[in-house]
Write a protein that holds these residues in place. Structure first.
Motif, PDB file in Angstrom:
ATOM      1  N   SER A 134      29.239  39.548  35.043  1.00  0.00           N
ATOM      2  CA  SER A 134      30.051  39.156  36.192  1.00  0.00           C
ATOM      3  C   SER A 134      29.401  38.014  36.966  1.00  0.00           C
ATOM      4  N   HIS A 150      37.128  48.893  29.028  1.00  0.00           N
ATOM      5  CA  HIS A 150      38.011  48.557  30.139  1.00  0.00           C
ATOM      6  C   HIS A 150      38.267  49.819  30.967  1.00  0.00           C
ATOM      7  N   LYS A 189      43.280  48.407  31.882  1.00  0.00           N
ATOM      8  CA  LYS A 189      44.026  47.657  30.863  1.00  0.00           C
ATOM      9  C   LYS A 189      43.074  47.036  29.866  1.00  0.00           C
ATOM     10  N   ASN A 215      43.242  44.326  28.417  1.00  0.00           N
ATOM     11  CA  ASN A 215      43.083  42.889  28.664  1.00  0.00           C
ATOM     12  C   ASN A 215      41.858  42.569  29.501  1.00  0.00           C
ATOM     13  N   GLU A 216      41.359  43.549  30.284  1.00  0.00           N
ATOM     14  CA  GLU A 216      40.155  43.330  31.091  1.00  0.00           C
ATOM     15  C   GLU A 216      38.983  42.897  30.218  1.00  0.00           C
ATOM     16  N   ARG A 217      39.000  43.297  28.942  1.00  0.00           N
ATOM     17  CA  ARG A 217      37.868  43.024  28.058  1.00  0.00           C
ATOM     18  C   ARG A 217      37.748  41.542  27.697  1.00  0.00           C
ATOM     19  N   ALA A 270      38.490  37.822  29.060  1.00  0.00           N
ATOM     20  CA  ALA A 270      38.871  37.083  30.266  1.00  0.00           C
ATOM     21  C   ALA A 270      38.436  35.626  30.171  1.00  0.00           C
ATOM     22  N   SER A 302      37.330  34.655  34.525  1.00  0.00           N
ATOM     23  CA  SER A 302      37.390  35.995  35.122  1.00  0.00           C
ATOM     24  C   SER A 302      38.788  36.594  35.154  1.00  0.00           C
ATOM     25  N   GLN A 303      39.796  35.901  34.613  1.00  0.00           N
ATOM     26  CA  GLN A 303      41.163  36.426  34.594  1.00  0.00           C
ATOM     27  C   GLN A 303      41.494  36.977  33.203  1.00  0.00           C
ATOM     28  N   PRO A 304      41.918  38.241  33.112  1.00  0.00           N
ATOM     29  CA  PRO A 304      42.282  38.802  31.808  1.00  0.00           C
ATOM     30  C   PRO A 304      43.347  37.956  31.111  1.00  0.00           C
TER      31      PRO A 304
END
Length: 432
Positions: free
Chosen positions: A57, A77, A80, A82-84, A86, A89-91
């Protein structure tokens, strides 16, 4: 028929004959080769027992604030998939992940891949197509045989080493350290955030010729009195830096991520940034903004409002020690409530022994998955540790609702024990 992302994930959870975990690089390495996945940008690999997500991060936010397009792979995650995967920092979208899965499916032929191997290949495929300036890849399990390790790191970080996943990584810290050191590469900087470092990690770095930068020796931090800190980078001779290379980053803000150990994680991230500085220069303003913007949900995450509620995904003794330190630093609470569950393959006895003195009552529930402990097993484990104030519920969401309903504004609720425990409460909170 084209699958949706949900259909793909359901398929991947059951398609590989050996389940979700099947250590080794031959299969995933061959599919990587068939797909031509060869990143041309700098790549940072982050391994470690705890702290990986925080380092990722910090790196993500600092590089993004410096104007670099940043691709980040993390796991697991919380809400979701999609968090994995990015970018800045946006999925990324379902469509981008499904398209990557379809390309992997077309390339793999007769080769069977696990859920995480699909995940890793898809992330790098997406990042290459997005033409990111830097990739940050978080190791899923161990390092040496983890799917991430089919990609060569320009800088490798091992945040910390402790016992976890013993059935895969070994029963001693030295065995675990050797597995994590497998992400090091010959001639490429290797960073260890633990001092003293495990000897197996030091020996492996020396054996392959990876310059090893150690916390407290090659980089360090000092806390100042005015809620600021300084970072010092002064690598020893023989590590590939100019003999007089030194850099101090002063008047840095305390990171947005909670916990005293986060400054150590930030120092690991800043060390990696220094190692790549000639390729990806980062100014002091980007570092300060990145430290304040870094977010890692579920890692000692304090929710707004009263009673004080904290979410923590800690699920091993190393994380439990950090949780205990953080709890002891909090203001007095009249009643300290644990909302708790763990997976059956984790060291629940070790975790409970460390944190049991920080709670007055326990609200427990099973996790609805094959590795989850049922409520009888949880109760027996708590009783073994001398914990008697226990309430049982069918689901974590029910346990949390009951804890919240019975708490006063001067009480404290801590939800912890597993990513899945925290995810159930986060899902409930998101539903409103």
């Amino acid at each position: 028929m084209n699958k949706t992302l949900a259909q793909w994930l359901s398929h991947l959870e059951t398609s590989h004959s050996n389940g979700l975990i099947d250590m080794g690089l031959e299969r995933v390495g061959e599919v990587k080769k068939r797909m031509g996945l060869d990143p041309s940008c700098p790549l940072i690999t982050v391994a470690g027992t705890n702290g990986k997500g925080s380092v990722c991060s910090f790196l993500t936010q600092i590089y993004t604030q410096a104007g670099f397009k940043t691709g980040t792979l993390t796991s697991p995650h919380l809400l979701k998939f999609n968090e994995r995967i990015a970018v800045n920092s946006q999925p990324v979208s379902d469509e981008a992940i499904v398209a990557a899965f379809e390309r992997i499916e077309a390339a793999r032929g007769e080769i069977s891949l696990t859920y995480f191997e699909f995940n890793t290949l898809a992330a790098v495929d997406v990042f290459i197509r997005e033409q990111v300036d830097v990739m940050i890849l978080e190791v899923g399990l161990g390092g040496r045989l983890d799917a991430v390790n089919v990609f060569d790191a320009d800088v490798a970080v091992v945040t910390s080493v402790d016992l976890d996943h013993q059935s895969y990584l070994g029963d001693t810290v030295e065995q675990v350290a050797f597995e994590k050191a497998g992400v090091f590469r010959s001639g490429k900087p290797a960073i260890c955030g633990q001092n003293p470092p495990p000897q197996s990690l030091v020996k492996h770095a020396a054996a392959i010729g990876a310059p090893l930068l150690l916390s407290g020796e090659d980089f360090a931090y000092s806390k100042l009195e005015n809620q600021q800190w300084s970072f010092h980078f002064h690598p020893r001779q023989g590590l590939g830096f100019d003999t007089d290379y030194r850099r101090n980053r002063n008047a840095l803000p305390i990171p947005a991520l909670r916990g005293n150990y986060q400054i150590q994680n930030a120092a690991c991230a800043l060390s990696a940034i220094e190692c790549l500085y000639l390729i990806l220069p980062v100014d002091l303003g980007a570092i300060k903004r990145g430290l304040l913007l870094a977010a890692n949900p579920g890692r000692f995450q304090v929710l707004p409002g009263r009673p004080l509620t904290v979410l923590d995904v800690g699920h091993n003794p190393h994380a439990a020690r950090a949780l205990r330190q953080n709890l002891m630093a909090l203001p007095f609470a009249e009643n300290r409530i644990a909302v708790f569950s763990m997976l059956s393959d984790k060291d629940i006895d070790g975790v409970l022994e460390i944190v049991k003195d920080q709670f007055d009552s326990w609200y427990i529930a099973p996790l609805d998955m094959p590795r989850g402990m049922d409520v009888d097993a949880l109760r027996k484990k708590l009783h073994t540790q001398g914990i008697e104030q226990i309430e049982e519920y069918p689901h974590i969401a029910d346990a949390y609702r009951a804890a919240l309903a019975g708490a006063s504004e001067n009480d404290r609720i801590i939800v912890f024990g597993s990513f899945h425990t925290v995810a159930e409460v986060m899902d409930l909170l998101q539903q409103g």
